[in-house]
Design a protein around this motif. Sequence first.
Motif, mmCIF file in Angstrom:
data_model
loop_
_atom_site.group_PDB
_atom_site.id
_atom_site.type_symbol
_atom_site.label_atom_id
_atom_site.label_comp_id
_atom_site.label_asym_id
_atom_site.label_seq_id
_atom_site.Cartn_x
_atom_site.Cartn_y
_atom_site.Cartn_z
ATOM 1 N N TYR A 299 0.702 -1.276 -0.058
ATOM 2 C CA TYR A 299 0.458 0.104 0.152
ATOM 3 C C TYR A 299 0.485 0.980 -0.180
ATOM 4 O O TYR A 299 0.511 1.942 -0.657
ATOM 5 C CB TYR A 299 -1.173 0.375 1.465
ATOM 6 C CG TYR A 299 -1.602 1.419 1.315
ATOM 7 C CD1 TYR A 299 -3.231 2.214 0.344
ATOM 8 C CD2 TYR A 299 -1.202 1.741 3.032
ATOM 9 C CE1 TYR A 299 -3.072 3.182 0.834
ATOM 10 C CE2 TYR A 299 -2.042 3.616 2.525
ATOM 11 C CZ TYR A 299 -2.733 4.369 1.296
ATOM 12 O OH TYR A 299 -2.953 5.101 1.494
ATOM 13 N N LEU A 300 1.923 0.869 0.434
ATOM 14 C CA LEU A 300 2.514 2.245 1.065
ATOM 15 C C LEU A 300 3.304 2.809 -0.338
ATOM 16 O O LEU A 300 3.584 3.834 -0.730
ATOM 17 C CB LEU A 300 3.787 2.922 2.114
ATOM 18 C CG LEU A 300 3.397 2.563 3.384
ATOM 19 C CD1 LEU A 300 4.371 2.111 4.038
ATOM 20 C CD2 LEU A 300 2.157 3.950 3.477
ATOM 21 N N GLU A 301 3.775 1.432 -1.045
ATOM 22 C CA GLU A 301 4.267 1.724 -2.491
ATOM 23 C C GLU A 301 3.587 2.561 -2.962
ATOM 24 O O GLU A 301 4.206 2.934 -4.467
ATOM 25 C CB GLU A 301 5.130 0.589 -2.742
ATOM 26 C CG GLU A 301 6.415 0.422 -2.025
ATOM 27 C CD GLU A 301 6.686 -1.307 -2.624
ATOM 28 O OE1 GLU A 301 6.212 -1.879 -3.514
ATOM 29 O OE2 GLU A 301 7.445 -1.511 -2.080
ATOM 30 N N THR A 302 2.418 2.486 -3.250
ATOM 31 C CA THR A 302 1.422 2.762 -4.097
ATOM 32 C C THR A 302 1.127 4.499 -3.777
ATOM 33 O O THR A 302 1.311 5.169 -4.722
ATOM 34 C CB THR A 302 -0.437 1.925 -4.740
ATOM 35 O OG1 THR A 302 -0.627 2.520 -2.814
ATOM 36 C CG2 THR A 302 -0.024 0.002 -4.726
ATOM 37 N N GLU A 303 1.328 4.563 -2.748
ATOM 38 C CA GLU A 303 0.926 5.759 -2.335
ATOM 39 C C GLU A 303 2.879 7.133 -2.814
ATOM 40 O O GLU A 303 2.308 7.917 -3.458
ATOM 41 C CB GLU A 303 0.775 6.506 -0.804
ATOM 42 C CG GLU A 303 -0.481 5.808 -0.799
ATOM 43 C CD GLU A 303 -1.568 6.337 -0.263
ATOM 44 O OE1 GLU A 303 -1.760 7.974 -1.701
ATOM 45 O OE2 GLU A 303 -3.639 6.646 -0.973
ATOM 46 N N ALA A 304 3.626 6.440 -2.502
ATOM 47 C CA ALA A 304 4.747 6.961 -2.606
ATOM 48 C C ALA A 304 4.977 7.266 -4.320
ATOM 49 O O ALA A 304 5.651 8.094 -4.632
ATOM 50 C CB ALA A 304 5.876 5.932 -2.009
ATOM 51 N N ALA A 305 4.754 6.229 -4.962
ATOM 52 C CA ALA A 305 4.953 6.386 -6.486
ATOM 53 C C ALA A 305 3.850 6.893 -6.812
ATOM 54 O O ALA A 305 4.335 8.114 -8.023
ATOM 55 C CB ALA A 305 4.170 4.633 -7.448
ATOM 56 N N VAL A 306 2.518 7.297 -6.692
ATOM 57 C CA VAL A 306 1.514 8.384 -7.303
ATOM 58 C C VAL A 306 2.768 9.844 -6.740
ATOM 59 O O VAL A 306 2.534 10.951 -7.307
ATOM 60 C CB VAL A 306 0.704 9.111 -7.013
ATOM 61 C CG1 VAL A 306 -0.444 9.700 -6.522
ATOM 62 C CG2 VAL A 306 -0.226 7.076 -7.517
ATOM 63 N N GLU A 307 3.212 10.161 -5.195
ATOM 64 C CA GLU A 307 3.664 11.224 -5.081
ATOM 65 C C GLU A 307 4.906 11.703 -5.541
ATOM 66 O O GLU A 307 5.312 12.674 -6.047
ATOM 67 C CB GLU A 307 3.865 11.144 -3.278
ATOM 68 C CG GLU A 307 2.387 11.362 -2.122
ATOM 69 C CD GLU A 307 2.608 11.172 -0.822
ATOM 70 O OE1 GLU A 307 4.124 11.264 -0.796
ATOM 71 O OE2 GLU A 307 2.407 10.743 -0.172
ATOM 72 N N ALA B 5 -3.179 5.179 -13.084
ATOM 73 C CA ALA B 5 -4.231 4.538 -13.241
ATOM 74 C C ALA B 5 -3.573 2.814 -12.913
ATOM 75 O O ALA B 5 -3.926 1.899 -13.426
ATOM 76 C CB ALA B 5 -4.288 4.130 -15.157
ATOM 77 N N ALA B 6 -2.329 3.224 -13.130
ATOM 78 C CA ALA B 6 -0.979 1.982 -12.586
ATOM 79 C C ALA B 6 -1.114 1.494 -11.181
ATOM 80 O O ALA B 6 -1.465 0.189 -11.462
ATOM 81 C CB ALA B 6 0.527 2.031 -13.035
ATOM 82 N N GLN B 7 -1.293 2.391 -10.672
ATOM 83 C CA GLN B 7 -1.265 2.229 -8.698
ATOM 84 C C GLN B 7 -3.247 1.793 -8.593
ATOM 85 O O GLN B 7 -3.146 0.794 -7.702
ATOM 86 C CB GLN B 7 -1.175 3.468 -8.059
ATOM 87 C CG GLN B 7 0.701 3.885 -8.412
ATOM 88 C CD GLN B 7 1.982 2.572 -8.199
ATOM 89 O OE1 GLN B 7 1.494 1.440 -7.422
ATOM 90 N NE2 GLN B 7 2.500 2.477 -9.104
ATOM 91 N N PHE C 124 -8.337 7.044 -7.291
ATOM 92 C CA PHE C 124 -6.989 7.433 -8.613
ATOM 93 C C PHE C 124 -7.545 6.883 -9.735
ATOM 94 O O PHE C 124 -7.193 8.068 -10.266
ATOM 95 C CB PHE C 124 -5.909 5.753 -8.199
ATOM 96 C CG PHE C 124 -4.986 6.014 -6.858
ATOM 97 C CD1 PHE C 124 -5.278 6.840 -5.842
ATOM 98 C CD2 PHE C 124 -4.320 4.940 -6.741
ATOM 99 C CE1 PHE C 124 -4.277 7.213 -5.305
ATOM 100 C CE2 PHE C 124 -3.143 4.908 -5.439
ATOM 101 C CZ PHE C 124 -3.082 5.689 -4.851
ATOM 102 N N ASP C 125 -8.903 5.964 -9.787
ATOM 103 C CA ASP C 125 -9.402 6.298 -11.254
ATOM 104 C C ASP C 125 -10.226 8.103 -11.745
ATOM 105 O O ASP C 125 -9.439 8.453 -12.954
ATOM 106 C CB ASP C 125 -10.265 4.778 -11.202
ATOM 107 C CG ASP C 125 -9.519 4.202 -11.156
ATOM 108 O OD1 ASP C 125 -8.777 3.351 -12.061
ATOM 109 O OD2 ASP C 125 -10.311 2.798 -11.077
ATOM 110 N N THR C 126 -11.025 8.070 -10.826
ATOM 111 C CA THR C 126 -11.214 9.828 -10.541
ATOM 112 C C THR C 126 -10.366 10.766 -10.931
ATOM 113 O O THR C 126 -10.219 11.711 -12.013
ATOM 114 C CB THR C 126 -12.650 10.037 -9.484
ATOM 115 O OG1 THR C 126 -12.868 8.533 -9.456
ATOM 116 C CG2 THR C 126 -13.293 10.903 -9.607
ATOM 117 N N ALA C 127 -8.899 10.363 -9.831
ATOM 118 C CA ALA C 127 -8.896 11.432 -10.331
ATOM 119 C C ALA C 127 -7.051 11.552 -11.527
ATOM 120 O O ALA C 127 -6.958 12.455 -11.846
ATOM 121 C CB ALA C 127 -6.996 11.622 -8.965
ATOM 122 N N GLY C 128 -7.155 11.068 -12.199
ATOM 123 C CA GLY C 128 -6.269 9.896 -13.050
ATOM 124 C C GLY C 128 -7.549 10.846 -14.255
ATOM 125 O O GLY C 128 -6.460 11.387 -15.182
#
Length: 408
Positions: free
Chosen positions: A277-285, A315-317, A342-346
Amino acid sequence: MPVDNSRQGWTPPDASGQERPQPSPGHPQPYPGQQSGPYPPYPPYHPYGMPQPPYGMPPRPATNGFAIGALVAGIVCCLPPLGLVLGLIALVQIRKKGEEGRGLAIAGAVLSVISTMLVTVALATGGVGAAWDGFREAAERNAQEGSAFDLRTGQCFNSPDGLPEEEETAFVDVVSCTAPHDAEVSGTYTLHEFDSWPGESAIDSLATEKCDEVNNAYTLDWWAVPDNAETGYYMPTRDSWRFGDRTVTCTFGAIEGKLTASVRSDSTTLAPEQLAYLETEAAVEEVVFEESADEFGDDPQAARAWARQVSKELAAQARALREEPWPDKTAGAAAVRRAMEFDTAGGHWARAAGARDESTFWEHRYAAEGSLLLTTEIAVRSALGLPSEPPDWLVEEDEAADPEWEEL
């Protein structure tokens, strides 16, 4: 040019190639080693041209090797009796072979005797035991006290004067991370970009960039970092550079009080689902913080390309969140909710990437940022057992963007 051989007192070169003067009438031919007439005697020559010792002068005898060894052993004192033994052997050989080095052998033997006596006295009086106790105590202190140059990733330490700004620190006290401490080492970076001392400004600029990368890898969960912690680093000084110091040591340090726990949150401390989970948030940031233009009007093409990249990463995360085998239904449901955000923001970022004017670009950018709710992030964290109380700086940023926050 023809050669004139008519000069008196001169003869053509002999077989050895040397011109030899002839004695004047009435003067006998000098024998080797005798001065006679106006010319000095020529020394004899080797057939290959190498000069030989003059007649009647024997070669100088060599210096005895054991004599040299005796002197070295007597000075070094690593094995006190050794110099005495080598000296006695040398004296015997010098007498038989006629070698030089008698003084060296005697000096080495005398020094060796003195060293042996000193060691004997030390053993008898307990001096060696006291020295060993001192060495052992120093080794034990070194386990707790170390050089700032020897700090390793994951170590926590106290600095003698705390962590004031721009303070040079040579020695630190390494302590357990569960005990109060001034700072924690998040990693190191070797300055291989410079062949010579580049100046503090150049190192400072590079150290800031590299330590950001080191800190983000060491601490994936910034919610777990206390409010009194601040990132920093130790870098080489001009003096330490001369001795080969090329290491930047990145740290989390207490700006007031002490730190009381480790701030580390990576694969060594996190459960697999927490790490995922933390890796997904870090990738977006990370991709959001790579913004190439503060204003759309400065470079519309760069701003659109950046927005497109953010949309792809979201989309990837979102896919990664849906595909992760979460430990229970609560965590799974919260993760899916985050994936929908994430989808909405993307989608908003994709529309920002296609904006033809600055107003439209910012409209969709703000909408994208508002799609990621702090309440959802708290829910996922609670389900996964991660810290769920947001840090003060995040609450201040989110209050205006998240209308649901005030209801919590």
